[in-house]
Design a protein around this motif. Structure first.
Motif, PDB file in Angstrom:
ATOM      1  N   ILE A 114     -18.536  34.115  85.028  1.00  0.00           N
ATOM      2  CA  ILE A 114     -18.553  34.450  83.598  1.00  0.00           C
ATOM      3  C   ILE A 114     -18.020  33.294  82.769  1.00  0.00           C
ATOM      4  CG2 ILE A 114     -17.559  36.004  81.859  1.00  0.00           C
ATOM      5  CD1 ILE A 114     -17.699  38.198  84.078  1.00  0.00           C
ATOM      6  N   ASP A 153     -22.444  41.638  81.709  1.00  0.00           N
ATOM      7  CA  ASP A 153     -23.064  42.932  82.000  1.00  0.00           C
ATOM      8  C   ASP A 153     -24.093  42.846  83.116  1.00  0.00           C
ATOM      9  OD1 ASP A 153     -24.835  41.417  80.508  1.00  0.00           O
ATOM     10  OD2 ASP A 153     -25.607  43.112  79.366  1.00  0.00           O
ATOM     11  N   ARG A 154     -24.343  41.637  83.607  1.00  0.00           N
ATOM     12  CA  ARG A 154     -25.260  41.462  84.746  1.00  0.00           C
ATOM     13  C   ARG A 154     -24.556  40.795  85.919  1.00  0.00           C
ATOM     14  NH1 ARG A 154     -29.716  38.245  83.811  1.00  0.00           N
ATOM     15  NH2 ARG A 154     -29.156  37.483  81.740  1.00  0.00           N
ATOM     16  N   GLN A 176     -29.056  33.067  82.951  1.00  0.00           N
ATOM     17  CA  GLN A 176     -29.199  33.211  81.504  1.00  0.00           C
ATOM     18  C   GLN A 176     -30.669  33.332  81.103  1.00  0.00           C
ATOM     19  OE1 GLN A 176     -27.157  29.629  80.373  1.00  0.00           O
ATOM     20  NE2 GLN A 176     -25.229  30.693  79.931  1.00  0.00           N
ATOM     21  N   LYS A 178     -23.759  36.269  82.198  1.00  0.00           N
ATOM     22  CA  LYS A 178     -23.706  37.465  81.363  1.00  0.00           C
ATOM     23  C   LYS A 178     -22.888  38.539  82.082  1.00  0.00           C
ATOM     24  CE  LYS A 178     -26.578  35.653  78.356  1.00  0.00           C
ATOM     25  NZ  LYS A 178     -26.127  35.234  77.011  1.00  0.00           N
TER      26      LYS A 178
END
Length: 238
Positions: free
Chosen positions: A40, A47-48, A21, A45
């Motif tokens: 998650i 998208d990462r 993060q 995140k």
């Protein structure tokens, strides 16, 4: 990230996610969608997070003899690697008692199951050639295996690359790769008779066995180590 559950149980996932993060860890690369959900859900995140399943050296299996459905009168079953209850020992014991198939276990673990042939471990380079002695590939992982929610078993991709009909435990991480009645027969992991019925089904329906083997071999092409490396390179911006 392999074996996400031990990291979670040791309280380390939270620390990894905090670094993620904060941007100290830019990209997390778990080996399964199950592991991605664990990350998650812990705050990573999405998208990462990039899933990169295990894979197989496809060229090592390219010269294996094709699956022969005529051998299904008494199919050969091959188990390679660790042997334990969580990895399907009870399934193999049950099938050995029924006498439906010839079972060979290549492992350092010796349970001395009657009517089973044992062989000591072999080098990784020899693994593909052993699939010449396999007519049906079993993946009898049980729900109590410690990595059941996040694993990506290399054995699964080896069986696919060998283009053998597969019978596998109906577990979420297995369904990420295999599809029931398309690339494998999926059965309830702890139902011993379900494994027996699945073998009988392949013995009766040779066309289904041929189709499963062919489809598994075709699907394996997506899971080469080269394809995995490209996924990882793309995820980290190379």
């Amino acid at each position: 990230m392999h074996n996400a559950e031990p990291l979670r149980d040791a309280g380390q996932i939270e620390q990894i996610v905090r670094y993620h993060q904060a941007g100290l860890i830019r990209t997390l690369i778990p080996i399964s969608h199950g592991a991605a959900r664990l990350l998650i859900d812990a705050g990573a995140k999405a998208d990462r997070v990039q899933v990169a399943p295990s894979g197989v050296k496809l060229q090592a299996y390219s010269k294996l003899p094709a699956f022969d459905p005529n051998r299904l009168d008494r199919p050969r079953i091959l188990h390679m690697g660790r042997l334990s209850q969580s990895r399907g020992q009870a399934v193999l014991e049950h099938l050995a008692r029924q006498g439906l198939c010839e079972i060979t276990i290549v492992s350092a673990d010796k349970s001395y199951i009657p009517n089973v042939t044992y062989h000591p471990p072999v080098p990784l380079t020899d693994v593909p050639s052993w699939y010449e002695r396999c007519d049906i590939a079993l993946l009898p992982y049980q729900s109590n295996i410690p990595t059941v929610a996040t694993m990506s078993p290399i054995k699964m991709f080896e069986a696919m690359a060998a283009a053998r009909p597969i019978i596998a435990s109906d577990l979420p991480v297995i369904r990420e790769v295999l599809t029931h009645e398309e690339t494998a027969l999926l059965v309830q992991a702890d139902d011993l008779h379900a494994w027996e019925r699945a073998i009988e089904r392949l013995r009766r329906d040779r066309a289904l066995a041929v189709r499963l083997a062919k489809n598994a071999g075709a699907e394996a092409q997506k899971y080469s180590w080269l394809a995995r490396a490209r996924t990882i390179c793309q995820a980290v911006g190379l």
